[in-house]
Design a protein around this motif. Structure first.
Motif, PDB file in Angstrom:
ATOM      1  N   ALA A 161      14.653   6.040  -4.784  1.00 18.37           N
ATOM      2  CA  ALA A 161      15.974   6.062  -5.416  1.00 18.37           C
ATOM      3  C   ALA A 161      15.887   5.907  -6.934  1.00 18.37           C
ATOM      4  N   VAL A 162      14.837   5.252  -7.426  1.00 19.89           N
ATOM      5  CA  VAL A 162      14.790   4.937  -8.861  1.00 19.89           C
ATOM      6  C   VAL A 162      13.568   5.486  -9.589  1.00 19.89           C
ATOM      7  N   ALA A 163      12.716   6.221  -8.931  1.00 20.23           N
ATOM      8  CA  ALA A 163      11.479   6.685  -9.573  1.00 20.23           C
ATOM      9  C   ALA A 163      11.758   7.444 -10.871  1.00 20.23           C
ATOM     10  N   ALA A 164      12.736   8.330 -10.857  1.00 19.51           N
ATOM     11  CA  ALA A 164      13.045   9.096 -12.075  1.00 19.51           C
ATOM     12  C   ALA A 164      13.610   8.180 -13.163  1.00 19.51           C
ATOM     13  N   PRO A 170       0.801  -1.218   0.000  1.00 21.06           N
ATOM     14  CA  PRO A 170       0.000   0.000   0.000  1.00 21.06           C
ATOM     15  C   PRO A 170       0.842   1.280   0.000  1.00 21.06           C
ATOM     16  N   ALA A 171       1.989   1.256   0.663  1.00 21.75           N
ATOM     17  CA  ALA A 171       2.859   2.436   0.660  1.00 21.75           C
ATOM     18  C   ALA A 171       3.374   2.718  -0.750  1.00 21.75           C
ATOM     19  N   ILE A 172       3.716   1.667  -1.481  1.00 20.68           N
ATOM     20  CA  ILE A 172       4.192   1.842  -2.859  1.00 20.68           C
ATOM     21  C   ILE A 172       3.043   2.286  -3.757  1.00 20.68           C
ATOM     22  N   VAL A 173       1.855   1.740  -3.568  1.00 15.53           N
ATOM     23  CA  VAL A 173       0.694   2.191  -4.341  1.00 15.53           C
ATOM     24  C   VAL A 173       0.496   3.693  -4.139  1.00 15.53           C
ATOM     25  N   ALA A 174       0.592   4.153  -2.900  1.00 15.49           N
ATOM     26  CA  ALA A 174       0.407   5.579  -2.614  1.00 15.49           C
ATOM     27  C   ALA A 174       1.478   6.423  -3.297  1.00 15.49           C
ATOM     28  N   ARG A 175       2.705   5.965  -3.277  1.00 10.63           N
ATOM     29  CA  ARG A 175       3.794   6.708  -3.930  1.00 10.63           C
ATOM     30  C   ARG A 175       3.603   6.747  -5.444  1.00 10.63           C
TER      31      ARG A 175
END
Length: 159
Positions: A140-143, A23-28
């Protein structure tokens, strides 16, 4: 845009633990791509089931599939193996960047076996299973992931 987040955890599927990392990753991800359709699911640490889910999502033209968990050294941690079964090409820099960033705070981050790669134009990235590890790895890797998705989808090859 279709994005999937798959939490891989025997304990969570059995109700012994509550999934907080998924859920934390879904929110991000929702914060990063508010317009995207985001699907979340919970799977046991079963290599065949993970590979099947990854294959199905890529067949549905998912742009991004993030797995959360199953990347450690435990005997049932098989997410990287399942991912290797379905990807066409690895993108090792993504996983290396996650481990390097994680190791700045926790030297055990080097033990994460997560990988990243493409199946067709679907980018698949394995994140660690702890909430903190998953969130830090994602940040760290979103971009990189965003740019990688653009390239995989036929976009420009420079930022």
């Amino acid at each position: 845009m279709l994005i999937a987040v798959i939490t891989v955890s025997d304990r969570c599927t059995r109700g012994l633990m509550t999934d907080t990392a998924g859920p934390a990753i879904v929110a991000r991800v929702r914060g990063e791509w508010p317009e995207a359709e985001i699907r979340a699911q919970l799977l046991e640490d079963d290599e065949a089931a993970i590979a099947a889910a990854l294959g199905e999502l890529s067949a549905q033209d998912a742009d991004l599939v993030l797995t959360v968990g199953g990347t450690g050294l435990g005997p049932r941690d098989r997410t990287p193996e399942a991912t290797r079964r379905v990807i066409d090409r690895e993108a090792p820099g993504i996983a290396e960047a996650m481990r390097a960033k994680g190791a700045e705070r926790n030297p055990y981050a080097w033990l994460s076996r997560g990988i990243a790669g493409l199946r067709g134009s679907t980018l698949i990235v394995n994140l660690p299973g702890s909430r903190r590890g998953a969130e830090e790895s994602w940040m760290a890797v979103a971009a990189l992931v965003r740019h990688g998705m653009e390239i995989a989808g036929g976009g420009q090859t420079h930022p």
